[in-house]
Design an enzyme around this catalytic site. Structure first.
Site, mmCIF file in Angstrom:
data_model
loop_
_atom_site.group_PDB
_atom_site.id
_atom_site.type_symbol
_atom_site.label_atom_id
_atom_site.label_comp_id
_atom_site.label_asym_id
_atom_site.label_seq_id
_atom_site.Cartn_x
_atom_site.Cartn_y
_atom_site.Cartn_z
ATOM 1 C CE LYS A 100 29.854 -2.667 22.912
ATOM 2 N NZ LYS A 100 30.924 -2.714 21.925
ATOM 3 C CE1 TYR A 108 27.060 -2.391 20.757
ATOM 4 C CE2 TYR A 108 26.869 -4.770 20.969
ATOM 5 C CZ TYR A 108 27.582 -3.661 20.552
ATOM 6 O OH TYR A 108 28.799 -3.814 19.941
#
Length: 375
Positions: free
Chosen positions: A142, A227
């Protein structure tokens, strides 16, 4: 550095010229309700090639030495010395080592089932497409791309190629994280009202690729802010319908045009929940999630770091045993690919795409100064 980056971009983009193999696509639709994660059972081993042998790949490689269902069987790098040293360290045959110009040859290598793409963000799309075109499953770190358009193309390409596309959301398999998510699903917190996510650290070397807009696609938001975005979604249990955002830049020399230093952002959810988040490259000790409901709360600090995740809820401490995140991640991903297991919190390409849509909207909100709708 410039020539190295140019080489990476050129070799990465070469994957776009490869035709999609004509194979039946699989159905990767995520279930609406997810069972609690179960320990991975013994079974076939997923044979994995690591692409991009940087610092995070080293962390993944070391963690995989404890895996039961995943094994390193291939290496892909543009640095010959890394291929040599890594092949010796992890007992990877020379025949299974490739560079960015030859990795398409993995198509004919039965020793490789999947490739974990751990290259700079701007190369995720071309490298993932190249791997999929070779008929191998894709595990992509990611953020899965630099924008939602590229992410959508990755999802569609992999479906047409008939391969899995999984995103490196290690926290989706972490025990204390899953404990909080399951408590929320069971109604332990009552009606959710608020989420806070703080994600940041002081970044070092100003010449690293993460501070290069061409390779990173942004700055702190791409690297650490994601996140809080992803965490808000699985902690609240809803998809946001709007975002607002504000940017602060105190060092325009280090954080050049297109590289965000600090962004505060807010997300609104259908139920009325509001998430207030911070993403930064200029402050340390920012790794905290807080979830508040009418009947309880959960506080996690650290919430996404590599070490043990710690925190507490209104019922007491979060004290599930710590297992190296990447070890659990790779074993669980092997079960997804080989056994058809469903992750408790999705890790497929559609999950990654949702985060990219939100990141695009945050950057738009920064530029416009207004509220950006996600519906």
């Amino acid at each position: 550095m410039k020539s190295r980056r140019s080489f990476l971009l050129k070799t990465g983009l070469s994957a776009l010229a490869i035709a999609v193999p004509k194979i039946e696509s699989f159905s990767g639709e995520s279930p609406k309700n997810f069972a609690a994660i179960r320990p991975v059972q013994d079974g076939p081993v997923l044979k994995v090639a690591l692409m991009g042998l940087g610092s995070y790949a080293a962390r993944v490689a070391d963690a995989m030495q404890s895996c039961k269902r995943a094994k390193i069987t291939g290496l892909i790098s543009g640095t010959p010395s890394k291929l040599e040293s890594w092949s010796k360290k992890y007992a990877v045959p020379e025949a299974n080592c490739y560079n960015y110009e030859t990795y398409h040859q993995i198509k004919d290598n039965p020793d490789i089932d999947a490739v974990y793409v751990i290259t700079p963000n701007a190369l995720h799309k071309p490298h993932a497409l190249g791997v999929a075109a070779a008929g191998k499953h894709v595990i992509c770190e990611k953020p899965m791309s630099v924008n939602a358009s590229d992410a959508k193309e990755m999802v569609e390409f992999c479906k047409k190629a008939g391969v899995h596309l999984l995103i490196g959301y290690r926290m989706h398999f972490e025990a204390n994280t899953l404990k909080v998510v399951n408590m929320r699903r069971d109604g332990a917190f009552g009606e959710i009202k608020f989420f806070q996510g703080l994600s940041g650290f002081r970044i070092g070397d100003p010449n690293q690729w993460r501070l290069n807009a061409e390779l990173a696609g942004g700055g702190a938001m791409m690297d650490i802010g994601i996140y809080s975005i992803n965490g808000a979604r699985y902690m609240v249990g809803e998809e946001p319908i709007w975002v607002t955002a504000q940017e602060v830049k105190t060092d325009p020399v280090k954080f050049k045009e297109g590289v965000d230093e600090t962004i505060t952002f807010q997300m609104g959810f259908p139920s009325g929940v509001v998430a207030s988040c911070l993403s930064t490259y200029s402050m340390n000790y920012l790794d905290k999630f807080f979830l508040n409901g009418t009947n309880g709360y959960a506080e996690m600090q650290p919430s996404t770091g590599y070490g043990p995740i710690k925190g507490r809820t209104h019922q007491g401490p979060l004290d599930e045993p710590h297992v190296t995140h990447q070890t659990t991640q790779m074993d669980e991903m092997a079960a997804i690919i080989l056994d058809g297991k469903k992750a408790s919190i999705p890790v497929d390409g559609e999950e990654g795409l949702k985060d990219m849509v939100i990141i695009d909207a945050i950057y738009k909100a920064v530029k416009t100064g207004g509220k950006v709708s996600l519906v």
